[in-house]
Scaffold this motif. Structure first.
Motif, PDB file in Angstrom:
ATOM      1  N   ASN A 167       0.735  -1.298   0.223  1.00  0.00           N
ATOM      2  CA  ASN A 167       0.240  -0.176   0.065  1.00  0.00           C
ATOM      3  C   ASN A 167       0.883   1.184   0.012  1.00  0.00           C
ATOM      4  O   ASN A 167       1.307   1.623   1.126  1.00  0.00           O
ATOM      5  CB  ASN A 167      -0.981   0.038   1.418  1.00  0.00           C
ATOM      6  N   PRO A 168       1.270   1.698  -0.970  1.00  0.00           N
ATOM      7  CA  PRO A 168       2.298   2.854  -1.274  1.00  0.00           C
ATOM      8  C   PRO A 168       1.475   4.118  -0.570  1.00  0.00           C
ATOM      9  O   PRO A 168       0.178   4.130  -0.714  1.00  0.00           O
ATOM     10  CB  PRO A 168       2.474   3.011  -2.837  1.00  0.00           C
ATOM     11  N   PRO A 169       2.209   5.144  -0.613  1.00  0.00           N
ATOM     12  CA  PRO A 169       1.835   6.370  -0.287  1.00  0.00           C
ATOM     13  C   PRO A 169       0.752   6.972  -1.266  1.00  0.00           C
ATOM     14  O   PRO A 169       0.840   6.916  -2.408  1.00  0.00           O
ATOM     15  CB  PRO A 169       2.895   7.510  -0.126  1.00  0.00           C
ATOM     16  N   ASN A 170      -0.467   7.599  -0.543  1.00  0.00           N
ATOM     17  CA  ASN A 170      -1.435   8.038  -1.511  1.00  0.00           C
ATOM     18  C   ASN A 170      -1.119   9.153  -2.593  1.00  0.00           C
ATOM     19  O   ASN A 170      -1.375   9.235  -3.643  1.00  0.00           O
ATOM     20  CB  ASN A 170      -2.768   8.550  -0.661  1.00  0.00           C
ATOM     21  N   GLU A 171      -0.243   9.947  -2.089  1.00  0.00           N
ATOM     22  CA  GLU A 171       0.362  11.128  -2.699  1.00  0.00           C
ATOM     23  C   GLU A 171       1.079  10.759  -3.976  1.00  0.00           C
ATOM     24  O   GLU A 171       1.129  11.480  -4.854  1.00  0.00           O
ATOM     25  CB  GLU A 171       1.240  11.955  -1.966  1.00  0.00           C
ATOM     26  N   LEU A 172       1.438   9.378  -4.142  1.00  0.00           N
ATOM     27  CA  LEU A 172       2.113   8.868  -5.339  1.00  0.00           C
ATOM     28  C   LEU A 172       1.073   8.760  -6.463  1.00  0.00           C
ATOM     29  O   LEU A 172       1.563   8.771  -7.693  1.00  0.00           O
ATOM     30  CB  LEU A 172       2.954   7.767  -4.965  1.00  0.00           C
ATOM     31  N   ASN A 173       0.021   8.487  -6.068  1.00  0.00           N
ATOM     32  CA  ASN A 173      -0.794   8.182  -7.132  1.00  0.00           C
ATOM     33  C   ASN A 173      -1.681   9.460  -7.708  1.00  0.00           C
ATOM     34  O   ASN A 173      -2.151  10.159  -7.209  1.00  0.00           O
ATOM     35  CB  ASN A 173      -2.007   7.353  -6.710  1.00  0.00           C
ATOM     36  N   ASN A 174      -1.632   9.464  -9.061  1.00  0.00           N
ATOM     37  CA  ASN A 174      -2.467  10.607  -9.800  1.00  0.00           C
ATOM     38  C   ASN A 174      -3.520  10.101 -10.549  1.00  0.00           C
ATOM     39  O   ASN A 174      -3.320   9.266 -11.553  1.00  0.00           O
ATOM     40  CB  ASN A 174      -1.440  11.303 -10.724  1.00  0.00           C
ATOM     41  N   PRO A 175      -4.837  10.112 -10.215  1.00  0.00           N
ATOM     42  CA  PRO A 175      -5.879   9.320 -10.784  1.00  0.00           C
ATOM     43  C   PRO A 175      -5.776   9.715 -12.424  1.00  0.00           C
ATOM     44  O   PRO A 175      -6.648   8.768 -12.840  1.00  0.00           O
ATOM     45  CB  PRO A 175      -7.130  10.080 -10.079  1.00  0.00           C
ATOM     46  N   ASN A 176      -5.287  10.835 -12.842  1.00  0.00           N
ATOM     47  CA  ASN A 176      -5.358  11.039 -14.191  1.00  0.00           C
ATOM     48  C   ASN A 176      -4.589   9.877 -15.117  1.00  0.00           C
ATOM     49  O   ASN A 176      -4.678   9.963 -16.067  1.00  0.00           O
ATOM     50  CB  ASN A 176      -5.131  12.554 -14.565  1.00  0.00           C
ATOM     51  N   SER A 177      -3.611   9.482 -14.443  1.00  0.00           N
ATOM     52  CA  SER A 177      -2.632   8.648 -14.782  1.00  0.00           C
ATOM     53  C   SER A 177      -3.464   7.313 -15.598  1.00  0.00           C
ATOM     54  O   SER A 177      -3.047   6.345 -16.250  1.00  0.00           O
ATOM     55  CB  SER A 177      -1.697   7.826 -14.168  1.00  0.00           C
ATOM     56  N   HIS A 178      -4.789   7.050 -15.127  1.00  0.00           N
ATOM     57  CA  HIS A 178      -5.308   5.862 -15.150  1.00  0.00           C
ATOM     58  C   HIS A 178      -6.758   6.152 -16.056  1.00  0.00           C
ATOM     59  O   HIS A 178      -7.847   5.374 -15.969  1.00  0.00           O
ATOM     60  CB  HIS A 178      -5.865   5.171 -13.813  1.00  0.00           C
ATOM     61  N   SER A 179      -6.947   7.334 -16.609  1.00  0.00           N
ATOM     62  CA  SER A 179      -8.023   7.621 -17.476  1.00  0.00           C
ATOM     63  C   SER A 179      -8.042   6.948 -18.776  1.00  0.00           C
ATOM     64  O   SER A 179      -6.940   7.365 -19.291  1.00  0.00           O
ATOM     65  CB  SER A 179      -8.184   9.091 -17.575  1.00  0.00           C
ATOM     66  N   PHE A 180      -8.870   6.296 -19.319  1.00  0.00           N
ATOM     67  CA  PHE A 180      -8.811   5.641 -20.374  1.00  0.00           C
ATOM     68  C   PHE A 180      -9.063   6.927 -21.498  1.00  0.00           C
ATOM     69  O   PHE A 180      -9.570   8.066 -21.434  1.00  0.00           O
ATOM     70  CB  PHE A 180      -9.820   4.718 -20.590  1.00  0.00           C
ATOM     71  N   GLY A 181      -8.462   6.439 -22.817  1.00  0.00           N
ATOM     72  CA  GLY A 181      -8.744   7.329 -23.882  1.00  0.00           C
ATOM     73  C   GLY A 181      -7.424   8.373 -23.906  1.00  0.00           C
ATOM     74  O   GLY A 181      -7.475   9.188 -24.977  1.00  0.00           O
ATOM     75  N   SER A 182      -6.603   8.255 -23.123  1.00  0.00           N
ATOM     76  CA  SER A 182      -5.355   9.301 -23.084  1.00  0.00           C
ATOM     77  C   SER A 182      -3.985   8.313 -23.644  1.00  0.00           C
ATOM     78  O   SER A 182      -3.703   7.281 -23.262  1.00  0.00           O
ATOM     79  CB  SER A 182      -5.019   9.710 -21.570  1.00  0.00           C
ATOM     80  N   ASP A 183      -3.203   9.441 -24.254  1.00  0.00           N
ATOM     81  CA  ASP A 183      -1.971   8.641 -24.773  1.00  0.00           C
ATOM     82  C   ASP A 183      -1.021   8.406 -23.827  1.00  0.00           C
ATOM     83  O   ASP A 183       0.089   8.164 -24.150  1.00  0.00           O
ATOM     84  CB  ASP A 183      -1.384   9.492 -26.147  1.00  0.00           C
ATOM     85  N   LYS A 184      -1.168   9.094 -22.486  1.00  0.00           N
ATOM     86  CA  LYS A 184      -0.449   9.000 -21.453  1.00  0.00           C
ATOM     87  C   LYS A 184      -0.995   8.106 -20.237  1.00  0.00           C
ATOM     88  O   LYS A 184      -0.829   8.855 -18.920  1.00  0.00           O
ATOM     89  CB  LYS A 184       0.085  10.248 -21.196  1.00  0.00           C
ATOM     90  N   THR A 185      -1.650   7.232 -20.475  1.00  0.00           N
ATOM     91  CA  THR A 185      -2.171   6.325 -19.569  1.00  0.00           C
ATOM     92  C   THR A 185      -1.208   5.166 -18.969  1.00  0.00           C
ATOM     93  O   THR A 185      -0.398   4.490 -19.861  1.00  0.00           O
ATOM     94  CB  THR A 185      -3.537   5.655 -19.956  1.00  0.00           C
ATOM     95  N   ALA A 186      -1.383   5.092 -17.584  1.00  0.00           N
ATOM     96  CA  ALA A 186      -0.507   3.898 -17.033  1.00  0.00           C
ATOM     97  C   ALA A 186      -0.995   2.723 -17.634  1.00  0.00           C
ATOM     98  O   ALA A 186      -2.054   2.578 -17.982  1.00  0.00           O
ATOM     99  CB  ALA A 186      -0.609   4.052 -15.587  1.00  0.00           C
TER     100      ALA A 186
END
Length: 258
Positions: A11-30
Motif C-alpha cells: 500500500n504505497p503513499p496515496n500522494e504517489l498516485n495521480n488518478p489522471n494516469s488511469h483515465s482511458f482514452g489518453s496517450d499517457k495512460t499508465a
C-alpha cells in the motif's frame, strides 16, 4: 531492474498516485502489470533479462545491460523464499559479513537477505541503525514470499536512484530506469527518496532521520501537470513513538531509545 507487487501486498503513499494516469482514452495512460512485464522483456531481449514471477503477487527482473546510472553492479539472490535485487556496492561488505558470521563468498544481495532475516526473526534490532551501517551506494528490493512482505531501501549516495510508481491496476512498480517507469506509470511516479526505506507493513520512513516524519511535496512536470510526489524529511516534525513491523515477526523499524 524491475519489481512489481500486487496492490494487496503493498500500500504505497496515496500522494504517489495521480488518478489522471488511469483515465482511458489518453496517450499517457499508465499500463497494466502484464503490459509492463511484456515491455520490459521486449526492451531487454538482447541483454539477457533474468526474471522470476510469483503468480499475481509479484514479479522481479533485471537486465545485464548497463544502467544509465553510474553504478554497474546488479545482483539477484533468492534464499529460503526471500528474494533480493541489489544495485550498487557496499565498500564495507567484508566487515559486515564478518559481523553477521557469513562466508567470504557472500555478495551484497546475499548479505541484504541475511540482514533482513535478522531484522524479521531475531529482533529487536533497529532497522535504521542496520541500514546506517551500509557504506557505499546502494538500492535494493526484498520480497519475502513466506510472509508476503516487501522491503525497499535506497542509500544517501544518489549514484543509485530508484523510482516507484502506480500501474493502472494499482500494482506498485519499482525500477532504476526513469524512462521505463514513466512509460509504465504515466503521471503516477516519483523518485524513491534517498536515505529512506519502505516496508509493506509500516510504510515509508527515513532511516537517516528516523525520528522525523516525511512530507509529500507535489511534483509538477514540464507540462505543468501534477505527477505524484517527492518525499522530504520534515525537520520540524517529530514522531511521538517509533513503529514496529509485525509483533509476530519481531521486526523493529526504529530504536525508540535513540
Amino acid at each position: 531492474m524491475l519489481a512489481i507487487f500486487n496492490k494487496n501486498l503493498v500500500n504505497p503513499p496515496n500522494e504517489l498516485n495521480n488518478p489522471n494516469s488511469h483515465s482511458f482514452g489518453s496517450d499517457k495512460t499508465a499500463k497494466y502489470r502484464q503490459e509492463i512485464v511484456k515491455s520490459f522483456q521486449q526492451n531487454h531481449s538482447q541483454n539477457v533479462p533474468h526474471s522470476v514471477g510469483f503468480g499475481n503477487d509479484a514479479f522481479l527482473a533485471y537486465s545485464t545491460c548497463k544502467s544509465p546510472q553510474i553504478h554497474e553492479q546488479r545482483l539477484f539472490c533468492g534464499m529460503d523464499n526471500m528474494y533480493c535485487i541489489f544495485l550498487g556496492s557496499l565498500i564495507n561488505l567484508n566487515s559486515l559479513i564478518k559481523q553477521y558470521g557469513m562466508g567470504r563468498a557472500t555478495n551484497e544481495a546475499m548479505f541484504v537477505i541475511e540482514a533482513y532475516r535478522t531484522l524479521r526473526d531475531r529482533g529487536p534490532y533497529p532497522a535504521d541503525q542496520v541500514l546506517k551501517d551500509f557504506e557505499g551506494c546502494f538500492g535494493f528490493v526484498v520480497y519475502d514470499q513466506s510472509f508476503g512482505t516487501v522491503f525497499i531501501a535506497q542509500g544517501t549516495d544518489q549514484r543509485v536512484q530508484l523510482f516507484w510508481g502506480i500501474a493502472t491496476d494499482g500494482s506498485i512498480v519499482i525500477s532504476d530506469n526513469m524512462n521505463e517507469i514513466k512509460a509504465s506509470c504515466a503521471k503516477s511516479f516519483a523518485s524513491f527518496p534517498s536515505g529512506c526505506m519502505f516496508h509493506s507493513e509500516v510504510g515509508l520512513m527515513s532511516f537517516e532521520h528516523p525520528k522525523n516524519k516525511l512530507k509529500a511535496m507535489p511534483r509538477i512536470d514540464s507540462e505543468g501537470a501534477m505527477c505524484g510526489a517527492n518525499f522530504k524529511v520534515d525537520i520540524n516534525s517529530k514522531k511521538p513513538t517509533m513503529p514496529r513491523v509485525g509483533s509476530e515477526a519481531n521486526w523493529a523499524l526504529c530504536d525508540s531509545q535513540t
